[in-house]
Motif scaffolding. Sequence first.
Motif, short mmCIF file in Angstrom:
data_model
loop_
_atom_site.label_atom_id
_atom_site.label_comp_id
_atom_site.label_asym_id
_atom_site.label_seq_id
_atom_site.Cartn_x
_atom_site.Cartn_y
_atom_site.Cartn_z
N THR A 1 2.26 -0.49 -11.28
CA THR A 1 1.90 0.97 -10.96
C THR A 1 2.39 1.31 -9.61
O THR A 1 2.34 2.43 -9.19
CB THR A 1 0.31 1.01 -11.08
OG1 THR A 1 -0.03 -0.21 -10.28
CG2 THR A 1 -0.09 0.73 -12.54
N CYS A 2 2.87 0.43 -8.93
CA CYS A 2 3.16 0.98 -7.33
C CYS A 2 4.43 1.92 -7.54
O CYS A 2 5.49 1.45 -7.99
CB CYS A 2 3.62 -0.25 -6.55
SG CYS A 2 4.21 0.52 -4.93
N PRO A 3 4.25 3.00 -7.16
CA PRO A 3 5.33 3.94 -7.15
C PRO A 3 6.51 3.91 -6.46
O PRO A 3 7.65 4.50 -7.01
CB PRO A 3 4.82 5.62 -6.96
CG PRO A 3 3.62 5.19 -6.09
CD PRO A 3 3.23 3.74 -6.32
N THR A 4 6.46 3.09 -5.45
CA THR A 4 7.87 2.80 -4.60
C THR A 4 8.38 1.50 -4.61
O THR A 4 9.28 0.94 -4.18
CB THR A 4 7.39 3.09 -3.31
OG1 THR A 4 6.41 2.02 -2.62
CG2 THR A 4 7.04 4.42 -3.11
N GLN A 5 8.10 0.63 -5.69
CA GLN A 5 8.26 -0.80 -6.16
C GLN A 5 8.22 -1.63 -4.58
O GLN A 5 9.25 -2.30 -4.30
CB GLN A 5 9.66 -0.92 -6.46
CG GLN A 5 9.78 -0.71 -7.79
CD GLN A 5 10.24 0.64 -8.11
OE1 GLN A 5 10.96 1.46 -7.44
NE2 GLN A 5 9.33 1.43 -9.13
N LYS B 1 8.33 -0.10 2.63
CA LYS B 1 8.58 0.68 1.37
C LYS B 1 7.21 1.51 1.01
O LYS B 1 7.19 2.36 0.03
CB LYS B 1 8.82 -0.02 0.15
CG LYS B 1 10.32 -0.43 0.24
CD LYS B 1 10.67 -1.14 -0.95
CE LYS B 1 12.17 -1.94 -1.30
NZ LYS B 1 12.23 -2.85 -2.37
N CYS B 2 5.94 1.04 1.55
CA CYS B 2 4.80 1.54 1.00
C CYS B 2 4.58 2.80 1.68
O CYS B 2 4.64 3.20 2.93
CB CYS B 2 3.63 0.59 1.80
SG CYS B 2 2.01 0.93 1.54
N ILE B 3 4.21 3.69 0.70
CA ILE B 3 3.74 5.21 1.14
C ILE B 3 2.34 5.51 1.33
O ILE B 3 1.83 6.66 1.47
CB ILE B 3 4.40 6.17 0.22
CG1 ILE B 3 4.15 5.72 -1.31
CG2 ILE B 3 6.09 6.25 0.33
CD1 ILE B 3 4.30 6.87 -2.20
N LYS B 4 1.50 4.41 1.09
CA LYS B 4 0.19 4.34 1.47
C LYS B 4 -0.65 5.32 0.36
O LYS B 4 -1.36 6.26 0.63
CB LYS B 4 -0.23 4.61 2.75
CG LYS B 4 0.61 3.68 3.60
CD LYS B 4 0.17 4.01 5.17
CE LYS B 4 0.73 3.14 6.03
NZ LYS B 4 0.78 3.35 7.47
N CYS B 5 -0.17 5.18 -1.07
CA CYS B 5 -0.72 6.10 -1.99
C CYS B 5 -2.18 5.40 -2.48
O CYS B 5 -2.77 6.04 -3.23
CB CYS B 5 0.34 6.20 -2.98
SG CYS B 5 0.32 4.67 -3.95
N ARG B 6 -2.40 4.38 -2.28
CA ARG B 6 -3.73 3.95 -2.55
C ARG B 6 -3.98 3.02 -3.93
O ARG B 6 -4.80 2.80 -4.49
CB ARG B 6 -4.96 4.81 -2.18
CG ARG B 6 -6.12 4.35 -1.80
CD ARG B 6 -6.99 5.58 -1.76
NE ARG B 6 -8.40 5.11 -1.95
CZ ARG B 6 -9.24 4.61 -0.51
NH1 ARG B 6 -8.54 4.89 0.54
NH2 ARG B 6 -10.32 4.48 -0.70
N THR B 7 -2.84 3.38 -4.67
CA THR B 7 -2.78 3.09 -6.18
C THR B 7 -3.10 1.57 -6.33
O THR B 7 -3.90 1.23 -7.09
CB THR B 7 -1.37 3.35 -6.98
OG1 THR B 7 -1.18 4.58 -6.50
CG2 THR B 7 -1.57 3.10 -8.48
N CYS B 8 -2.50 0.62 -5.56
CA CYS B 8 -2.62 -0.61 -5.66
C CYS B 8 -4.20 -1.30 -5.13
O CYS B 8 -4.82 -1.95 -6.09
CB CYS B 8 -1.75 -1.66 -4.71
SG CYS B 8 -1.97 -0.93 -3.05
N TYR B 9 -4.82 -0.49 -4.40
CA TYR B 9 -6.01 -0.58 -4.03
C TYR B 9 -7.13 -0.15 -5.34
O TYR B 9 -8.16 -0.98 -5.54
CB TYR B 9 -6.64 0.09 -2.66
CG TYR B 9 -7.80 -0.01 -2.21
CD1 TYR B 9 -8.33 -1.25 -1.42
CD2 TYR B 9 -8.66 0.84 -2.48
CE1 TYR B 9 -9.47 -1.21 -0.92
CE2 TYR B 9 -10.10 1.05 -2.14
CZ TYR B 9 -10.52 -0.27 -1.18
OH TYR B 9 -11.95 -0.37 -0.97
S1 SF4 Z 1 -0.36 1.69 -1.37
FE1 SF4 Z 1 0.19 0.13 -2.90
S2 SF4 Z 1 0.80 1.22 -4.65
FE2 SF4 Z 1 0.96 2.76 -2.82
S3 SF4 Z 1 3.05 2.48 -2.11
FE3 SF4 Z 1 1.69 1.34 -0.76
S4 SF4 Z 1 1.92 -0.70 -1.99
FE4 SF4 Z 1 2.60 0.83 -3.39
#
Ligand code: SF4
Length: 619
Positions: free
Chosen positions: A579-583, A600-608
């Motif tokens: 699910t991470c949008p930026t791999q 690469k992390c854009i801090k979208c919170r999806t993984c959390y």
């Molecule tokens: S917060 Fe998690 S899901 Fe979102 S970009 Fe970073 S690593 Fe990927």
Amino acid sequence: MASKLKTAKALAALQKKLAEERDTDKCRISLCNGTACRPYGSNPVEEAFKAEIEKRNLADKIEFKITGCHGFCERGPIAIVEPGNVFYQRIQVSDVPEILDNSIRKKPPIERLLFKQDTDVKSVARQNDIPFYTDQQRIVLGNNTRIDPTSIEDYIAIGGYSALSKALFELQPDAIIQMVKDSGLRGRGGGGFSTGTKWETCRKAHGDIKYVIVNADEGDPGAYANEGLLTGNPHSVLEGLLIGAFAIGSHQGYIYVRNEYPLALKNITLAIEQAENLGLVGKNILGSGFDFSVRVNRGGGAFVCGESTALMASLEGKTGEPRAKYIHTVERGLWDRPSCLNNVETWANIPLIISNGAAWFSKIGASGNSGTKIFSLTGKVNNTGLVEVPMGIKLRDIIFDIGGGIRGGKKFKAVQTGGPSGGCLPEKLLDAPVDFDSLLKAGSMMGSGGMIVMDEENCMVDTARYFLTFLEEESCGKCVPCREGVKRMRQILTDITEGKGEMSDLDLLTELSAHLKDSALCALGSSAPNPVLTTIQYFKDEYEAHIKDKKCPAGICKELIKFSIIDEKCPGCARCVKTCPTQAITFMGKQKPVVLDQSKCIKCRTCYDICKMGAVSIE
Ligand code: SF4
Ligand SMILES: Cc1cc2nc3c(=O)[nH]c(=O)nc-3n(C[C@H](O)[C@H](O)[C@H](O)COP(=O)(O)O)c2cc1C
Ligand code: SF4
Ligand code: SF4
Ligand code: FES
């Protein structure tokens, strides 16, 4: 439809007839098809009911009614079955045949469609036994479940327009105003000004031409109480307006509705048309000699156009900007004529006061704050929707009893009342009464009824920044303190959320707030500091964490947080990888922890949010 009613007697006779026709042994199913239930699929459910009733020839056994909002929007689509007061929630098209079977055969309610607060508690069959409803006092909204808002006959059948008849034939204008004053009704649009006093000043103002106006602009993000009322019971607002017009001496009314409310616009326009056809709007209403016409105007969606003088400028076709109020609008408002502007909910309370008396109304609620208030309860609370509560109820009762507590078992952090320029109140104020004066004292306000609940995962600095961003965008820019002051405050808050703040910024914010309160031309600017001042007052530790430690304790402010994998907790299920949008997360093989690439992390919170093992941490 019945022909024009020319006397009060004719209205009473029609009322009697319609009430008798309604009082049948038929089973009645009232399905909510309000605005919030539609995205949940109430339209196809309505079609399914109609088709099934026709297919099985059930019209003489079932009265199927489409209504406006029942309040518990979270659980839509909703239907109430009478007799029995059975409350069905989250209805799907496939449930329709079974609901019809059970209702006709008077079988026990369908268990899977009943309300349950949690999976481990017993379901509740009757609407009146559901905690969301038991602590409410739905004197204004309650009729939404009983009537089809597109049918004037339905409204008349439950006593509608009898308050108008009483006002026209049994009361003098002064007596009506006295009743409204004695009831203690205060305007539901925000300021809480005495409605009776406003009407009295407008009545006494010089000029033959006077206007009455309904404020249905409702620009607060998340608020939809006025929408729920205008779509669900438009005649109650129109009847209140007619009574007010008669008392004030006005023959022309305007209903200013925001254009984003298509259903409200449709239902109120239809209501006016129906009332005109029955002789309840127009010339010589019910033979009383009183003439009144009303038109609906659409607002373009600017928040500031809800402000009284901006709204009137907009009605005149000018730019919707406030003006200084050296002269009040009740003296010189729309086209410089005395004009009485009230909120939708204020108008809807009027027929109740006239029918039941000022003493009845003033006993509801709290001293100096009589009646009820409708709130749009939203945010991190289990039961969201429209709630109508007696004034003086505790915030705790609304959030934890009616609202069912905080979602996902999280901890309550704050509640914001009063729309974007309301204050954020902390846990220690949960036992404060909800009324105009107590909310002001706590640094917030009633506003027109927004109530947003926040939990431990809301950052209070970011919340203040969010509201100031909204207000900056909505400021009309006419006066310097607001145009520049709100912008500057938003910039300072942004800096703090990005780790660029200094402790002296808090003094600067407080100083700017004082200037805004003193010098802004309208209440958009003068109340804009509320979210800032209350978050500084009640959540100073969060500001300090952002400024001194460069940390966001709630894990929201992107510049101050970092996502990491807790190796010991991660069995490598790979849900986050997919699910991470930026791999940014790499799969390392089954039963091995995954690896997160910070670059690469854009801090979208999806993984959390997706990790069921609690293996993603926010630092
Ligand atoms: S917060 Fe998690 S899901 Fe979102 S970009 Fe970073 S690593 Fe990927
Ligand atoms: C920026 C701003 C927006 C407002 N928006 C609304 C609104 O959407 N609806 C409303 O009834 N009052 C709104 N008000 C308050 C109105 O100016 C006015 O006080 C109110 O409509 C009076 O009605 P009441 O006496 O029934 O409360 C707003 C005020 C400000 C300053
Ligand atoms: S306070 Fe803001 S919204 Fe109000 S008049 Fe001034 S600039 Fe416009
Ligand atoms: S979702 Fe959680 S448990 Fe699954 S791989 Fe990602 S961090 Fe590990
Ligand atoms: S819109 Fe259906 S319950 Fe609110």
